[in-house]
Design a protein around this motif. Structure first.
Motif, PDB file in Angstrom:
ATOM      1  N   UNK A 249       2.495  -6.971  13.761  1.00 29.79           N
ATOM      2  CA  UNK A 249       2.194  -5.594  13.369  1.00 29.79           C
ATOM      3  C   UNK A 249       3.471  -4.777  13.224  1.00 29.79           C
ATOM      4  N   UNK A 250       4.429  -4.996  14.113  1.00 32.67           N
ATOM      5  CA  UNK A 250       5.671  -4.223  14.063  1.00 32.67           C
ATOM      6  C   UNK A 250       6.509  -4.542  12.830  1.00 32.67           C
TER       7      UNK A 250
ATOM      8  N   UNK B  86       6.430  -8.125  10.812  1.00 34.68           N
ATOM      9  CA  UNK B  86       6.351  -9.442  10.174  1.00 34.68           C
ATOM     10  C   UNK B  86       5.281  -9.533   9.100  1.00 34.68           C
ATOM     11  N   UNK B  87       4.785  -8.370   8.640  1.00 39.98           N
ATOM     12  CA  UNK B  87       3.834  -8.348   7.524  1.00 39.98           C
ATOM     13  C   UNK B  87       4.361  -7.400   6.451  1.00 39.98           C
ATOM     14  N   UNK B  88       3.863  -7.542   5.233  1.00 41.60           N
ATOM     15  CA  UNK B  88       4.311  -6.683   4.131  1.00 41.60           C
ATOM     16  C   UNK B  88       3.982  -5.216   4.364  1.00 41.60           C
ATOM     17  N   UNK B  89       2.926  -4.948   5.140  1.00 37.38           N
ATOM     18  CA  UNK B  89       2.558  -3.558   5.426  1.00 37.38           C
ATOM     19  C   UNK B  89       2.817  -3.206   6.887  1.00 37.38           C
ATOM     20  N   UNK B  90       3.790  -3.890   7.489  1.00 29.58           N
ATOM     21  CA  UNK B  90       4.106  -3.667   8.899  1.00 29.58           C
ATOM     22  C   UNK B  90       4.622  -2.245   9.119  1.00 29.58           C
ATOM     23  N   UNK B  91       4.614  -1.827  10.364  1.00 30.66           N
ATOM     24  CA  UNK B  91       5.079  -0.479  10.705  1.00 30.66           C
ATOM     25  C   UNK B  91       6.540  -0.285  10.320  1.00 30.66           C
ATOM     26  N   UNK B  92       7.370  -1.281  10.561  1.00 28.61           N
ATOM     27  CA  UNK B  92       8.786  -1.167  10.174  1.00 28.61           C
ATOM     28  C   UNK B  92       8.945  -1.102   8.660  1.00 28.61           C
ATOM     29  N   UNK B  93       8.250  -1.960   7.942  1.00 26.06           N
ATOM     30  CA  UNK B  93       8.384  -2.004   6.481  1.00 26.06           C
ATOM     31  C   UNK B  93       7.992  -0.653   5.874  1.00 26.06           C
ATOM     32  N   UNK B  94       6.878  -0.112   6.327  1.00 21.49           N
ATOM     33  CA  UNK B  94       6.383   1.154   5.774  1.00 21.49           C
ATOM     34  C   UNK B  94       7.315   2.304   6.102  1.00 21.49           C
ATOM     35  N   UNK B  95       7.755   2.389   7.355  1.00 15.80           N
ATOM     36  CA  UNK B  95       8.540   3.549   7.778  1.00 15.80           C
ATOM     37  C   UNK B  95      10.010   3.469   7.398  1.00 15.80           C
ATOM     38  N   UNK B  96      10.608   2.306   7.524  1.00 17.04           N
ATOM     39  CA  UNK B  96      12.054   2.188   7.271  1.00 17.04           C
ATOM     40  C   UNK B  96      12.340   1.998   5.788  1.00 17.04           C
ATOM     41  N   UNK B  97      11.567   1.173   5.129  1.00 14.70           N
ATOM     42  CA  UNK B  97      11.855   0.864   3.733  1.00 14.70           C
ATOM     43  C   UNK B  97      11.092   1.758   2.758  1.00 14.70           C
ATOM     44  N   UNK B  98       9.749   1.797   2.889  1.00  9.84           N
ATOM     45  CA  UNK B  98       8.962   2.485   1.872  1.00  9.84           C
ATOM     46  C   UNK B  98       9.063   4.003   1.969  1.00  9.84           C
ATOM     47  N   UNK B  99       8.896   4.561   3.152  1.00  7.55           N
ATOM     48  CA  UNK B  99       8.893   6.025   3.290  1.00  7.55           C
ATOM     49  C   UNK B  99      10.288   6.627   3.237  1.00  7.55           C
ATOM     50  N   UNK B 100      11.277   5.912   3.786  1.00 12.50           N
ATOM     51  CA  UNK B 100      12.616   6.501   3.908  1.00 12.50           C
ATOM     52  C   UNK B 100      13.690   5.812   3.066  1.00 12.50           C
TER      53      UNK B 100
END
Length: 421
Positions: free
Chosen positions: A279-280, A282-296
């Motif tokens: 969840x943190x 290791x998935x394409x919609x993980x919390x890190x992916x969404x917050x670090x890459x997609x949103x920011x």
């Protein structure tokens, strides 16, 4: 799959019967208490053993002989598992029922030759061959320093896992590898085949009597020992966060953050922690992916991965140097979100489904099936369907509770000196 364990007292044999594959695989695993000498000696020893022997003193001669037998694959691998170091030697052959039954004996004969009749005498490995292979191994390790991410990972391991077996990598002991001589390496080889715990694993639709006969021939020349300590690592408490900043001649910057976990139960270590990690990061919609890459838009890539035996979790991302402070802040906030039941709940089902698909994939992988049974013998780990049942029992509450048992240990930032603005 049918599974049977034969305990020969001096060694064990795992027989895994399945018609899922057209090959028969035999893996001989040497298990020892970890010592730095394994990281130092094994890469060169592996190269010397699986590519030549006294009978086949060049790779060309060996390949020609293998071609006559429909090219059985003889390979080697090694890894650390807690306080243990494992070295595997594997023989994979086309099931002789598709060729001729004599292929069992002929393939085993070459396997035995490579493992038990190396290019050496009592003075050590033959110098002309040893020097060439040593140069190749060192050159391959040196190449890691040309990759900024790999170099950063090696420096990170040395600091994050200090005091455990995982601080040692071939790059981190390269100076000692340069000093290996043929006599000391041959002495190490003799100790390996006389003082290791040995587990032999066979997988495929094999002729059991013929397989056991050939394993017995092999093991007559291998002495074994069962003097192993505890496989589990002692917890090393984090007193303060170790922050390391370096500048190297690379274009991209690399950020690594390591969290250690304390007081985990076996269930949390083996089942809750992998779901947490999924969840943190290791998935394409993980919390890190969404917050670090997609949103920011702070990184080129971001991922988290586990070190279950420590236990620890690493977050790794490729960033621009100018984004270091903000990326660090957003990652810390993302980790805090793992305490939010609502946020975790959004990704929970996807994580469990992804893990179940991964468990399904094990049935199609020779190596992963063998690992399941091997690690059960070493550490009493669960079988595939037992794993599935326990993963599916992990709750959202189990996941969010882990943030109370983790602490940031290491931050490594390798700034790319030639990064483009």
């Amino acid at each position: 799959m049918e599974h049977k364990v034969i305990d020969k007292k001096k060694y064990k044999i795992n027989l895994i019967k399945t018609d899922r594959f057209k090959t028969v695989v035999v893996r001989v695993t040497f298990i020892n208490n970890f010592n730095e000498e394994f990281v130092r000696n094994v890469p060169l020893l592996q190269k010397l053993l699986v590519t030549k022997s006294k009978k086949y003193d060049s790779n060309v001669k060996l390949v020609r002989e293998l071609e006559k037998l429909y090219l059985p694959n003889i390979s080697t691998s090694s890894n650390m598992y807690g306080n243990y170091f494992l070295i595997n030697f594997s023989l994979e052959m086309i099931n002789p029922k598709y060729t001729e039954m004599g292929m069992y004996d002929k393939s085993f004969k070459i396997f035995n030759e490579l493992l038990l009749n190396p290019v050496a005498d009592e003075d050590g490995f033959f110098k002309s061959i040893f020097d060439v292979d040593k140069k190749t191994v060192i050159s391959n390790i040196e190449r890691t320093s040309e990759n900024g991410t790999v170099l950063a990972e090696n420096i990170y391991d040395r600091n994050m896992f200090k005091g455990t077996s995982y601080e040692y990598t071939t790059f981190n002991v390269l100076d000692k590898i340069r000093k290996i001589n043929s006599k000391k390496l041959y002495d190490f080889y003799k100790k390996l085949i006389s003082k290791s715990k040995v587990i032999v694993t066979v997988l495929g639709d094999f002729d059991e009597d013929v397989i056991l006969k050939n394993i017995e021939k092999l093991m007559k020349k291998i002495k074994t020992s069962d003097k192993l300590g505890n496989v589990h690592l002692d917890e090393i408490k984090t007193k303060s966060v170790n922050v390391i900043k370096l500048e190297k001649d690379f274009f991209q910057s690399t950020l690594l953050m390591g969290y250690k976990f304390y007081g985990l139960s076996d269930f949390e270590r083996h089942y809750v922690l992998p779901v947490y990690n999924m969840i943190l990061g290791s998935m394409n919609n993980s919390i890190l992916f969404v917050n670090v890459r997609e949103k920011n838009s702070l990184c080129y890539s971001v991922i988290s991965y586990l070190h279950k035996m420590v236990p620890a979790l690493t977050i790794e991302c490729g960033i621009s140097a100018k984004n270091y402070d903000k990326t660090l802040s957003v990652i810390k906030k993302s980790v805090k979100l793992m305490s939010d039941k609502k946020e975790v709940g959004k990704l929970y089902k996807n994580a469990i489904n992804t893990i179940n698909l991964s468990l399904n994939d094990i049935y199609d992988s020779v190596d992963r099936i063998i690992d399941i049974y091997l690690y059960h013998e070493i550490d009493n780990t669960d079988g595939i369907e037992e794993k599935r049942m326990k993963y599916n029992s992990v709750s959202v509450d189990d996941i969010v509770s882990l943030n109370k048992k983790m602490k940031l240990n290491t931050v490594l930032f390798m700034e790319g000196k030639y990064e483009e603005n």
